[in-house]
Scaffold this active site. Structure first.
Site, mmCIF file in Angstrom:
data_model
loop_
_atom_site.group_PDB
_atom_site.id
_atom_site.type_symbol
_atom_site.label_atom_id
_atom_site.label_comp_id
_atom_site.label_asym_id
_atom_site.label_seq_id
_atom_site.Cartn_x
_atom_site.Cartn_y
_atom_site.Cartn_z
ATOM 1 C CG HIS A 28 -1.920 1.174 1.216
ATOM 2 N ND1 HIS A 28 -3.228 0.744 1.106
ATOM 3 C CD2 HIS A 28 -1.846 2.492 1.452
ATOM 4 C CE1 HIS A 28 -3.864 1.797 1.016
ATOM 5 N NE2 HIS A 28 -2.896 3.167 1.434
ATOM 6 C CG HIS B 266 -1.203 6.595 -2.341
ATOM 7 N ND1 HIS B 266 -2.337 6.537 -3.059
ATOM 8 C CD2 HIS B 266 -1.403 6.231 -1.071
ATOM 9 C CE1 HIS B 266 -3.402 5.727 -2.199
ATOM 10 N NE2 HIS B 266 -2.782 5.759 -1.154
ATOM 11 C CG HIS C 196 -7.896 3.889 0.242
ATOM 12 N ND1 HIS C 196 -7.277 3.346 -0.974
ATOM 13 C CD2 HIS C 196 -6.795 4.848 0.910
ATOM 14 C CE1 HIS C 196 -5.795 3.774 -0.921
ATOM 15 N NE2 HIS C 196 -5.596 4.232 -0.116
ATOM 16 C CD GLU D 203 -6.918 6.724 5.821
ATOM 17 O OE1 GLU D 203 -5.790 7.476 6.013
ATOM 18 O OE2 GLU D 203 -7.155 6.727 4.522
ATOM 19 C CG ASP E 29 -1.082 5.838 3.039
ATOM 20 O OD1 ASP E 29 -1.397 5.579 1.875
ATOM 21 O OD2 ASP E 29 -1.789 6.484 4.166
ATOM 22 C CG ASP E 30 0.447 9.022 0.675
ATOM 23 O OD1 ASP E 30 0.520 8.929 -0.528
ATOM 24 O OD2 ASP E 30 -0.553 8.588 1.445
#
Length: 335
Positions: free
Chosen positions: A20, A22, A200, A203, A281-282
């Site tokens: 996961h 981006h 997603h 969250e 994630d990021d």
């Protein structure tokens, strides 16, 4: 070096599988600043004085994210980005990584333009595998807050380019807008094209959002999914059905979904039999790496190398890749 620190060092050096991330969100701030200077784009409001991304909270994060991506304007930009993020991941011991890529940022959803951007990302993936030893795949994502009609263009791009690199379809963006079922057409299109599905959910919205993602879109993985922990019946259902959660603890804590690492439900979910994975994630937005995630999990929950190896194997088994690639990853996790 003490016995504990030796054990921790061994944990941090374990080979890792990340499901996961981006693509644009993994862009190092220095990379984005460099592109902005090249293209004479003013991104001064995007960064703090120390050079990090400037935001507080989820919606401001989305705005800064989208502002930063404005300097990614050509296929060559995306190739350079791909090499940068894959080299960084490999330096943290990641041997296999899946990234969410959005045609909205790559030609505006036009299939022909998307093919050019995709070719550049594939070149980066091939070079990174050769030079850094990391294998990667792409998951085309629609953007929830752009609406169901725009999502159809992303699904078409995915369906037209399914192959060795593009192996999945999913959805990111603002979870508080619309419903999972609004995007059923796009997910059905992707499924019919042979793509694996994730989205997603859970969250920010509660357990029902995770339940709807599974029921309405038929996904086999859920991005984040952590709010499922609030519903014991749903936790049991996730465990029974083998639904995989792509959990990003550092992201959840950085954005305020949980106040601290001790409050995060990943350990409870794992102990309940849910298949959990660990990702960043990021990462530059949340000041994390895969080594940081492992360090915090080990220190917070007392996870040992065996737990992390089991999670890496579960991640490999949940990866959206062909069986030969999967077996190769599993072999590396055994050594």
């Amino acid at each position: 070096m003490s016995e504990m620190s030796e054990e921790l060092a061994a944990i941090l050096d374990l080979p890792k599988v990340e499901l996961h991330t981006h693509y644009e969100g993994a862009a190092p701030p220095a990379f984005i600043r460099g592109l902005a200077q090249e293209k004479k784009v003013d991104l001064s409001k995007v960064f703090n004085s120390d050079g990090s991304y400037a935001f507080e909270g989820f919606v401001p994060f989305l705005r800064v994210y989208e502002a930063a991506t404005t300097v990614l304007q050509t296929p060559e930009d995306f190739k350079r980005l791909g090499l940068a993020i894959l080299e960084e991941a490999a330096s943290n011991g990641v041997i296999y990584m899946e990234s969410f890529v959005s045609p909205d940022f790559c030609g505006g959803g036009d299939v022909s333009a998307w093919r050019e951007y995709l070719a550049a990302m594939v070149e980066a993936a091939d070079e990174a595998e050769r030079d850094f030893g990391i294998v990667s795949r792409g998951i085309v994502t629609c953007i929830r807050h752009e609406g169901p009609e725009q999502a159809k263009t992303a699904a078409l791009c995915a369906a037209e380019t399914v192959g060795d690199f593009i192996t999945g379809f999913g959805m990111g963006g603002d979870e508080n807008i619309g419903a999972q079922r609004d995007f059923k057409y796009s997910f059905d299109m992707a499924r019919e094209a042979g793509l694996r599905l994730t989205t997603h959910a859970g969250e920010w919205r509660g357990p029902q959002e995770v339940r709807e993602a599974i029921q309405d879109l038929g996904v086999e993985r859920v991005g984040h999914g952590v709010r499922a922990a609030e519903d014991p019946a749903l936790v049991d259902e996730l465990a029974e059905k083998g639904i995989v959660l792509e959990i990003c603890p550092g992201s959840n804590v950085a954005l305020g979904a949980y106040p601290d690492w001790k409050s995060h439900p990943i350990d409870m979910l794992r102990r309940a039999g849910v298949k959990v994975t660990v990702s960043t994630d990021d990462p530059p937005f949340f000041h994390t790496t895969m080594r940081d995630e492992y360090l915090n999990l080990a220190n917070t929950f007392g996870w040992d190398a065996a737990v992390f190896t089991d999670i890496a194997k579960a991640s490999a088994n949940a990866a959206f890749c062909d069986e030969a690639t999967r077996q190769n990853i599993l072999n590396k996790l055994e050594t």
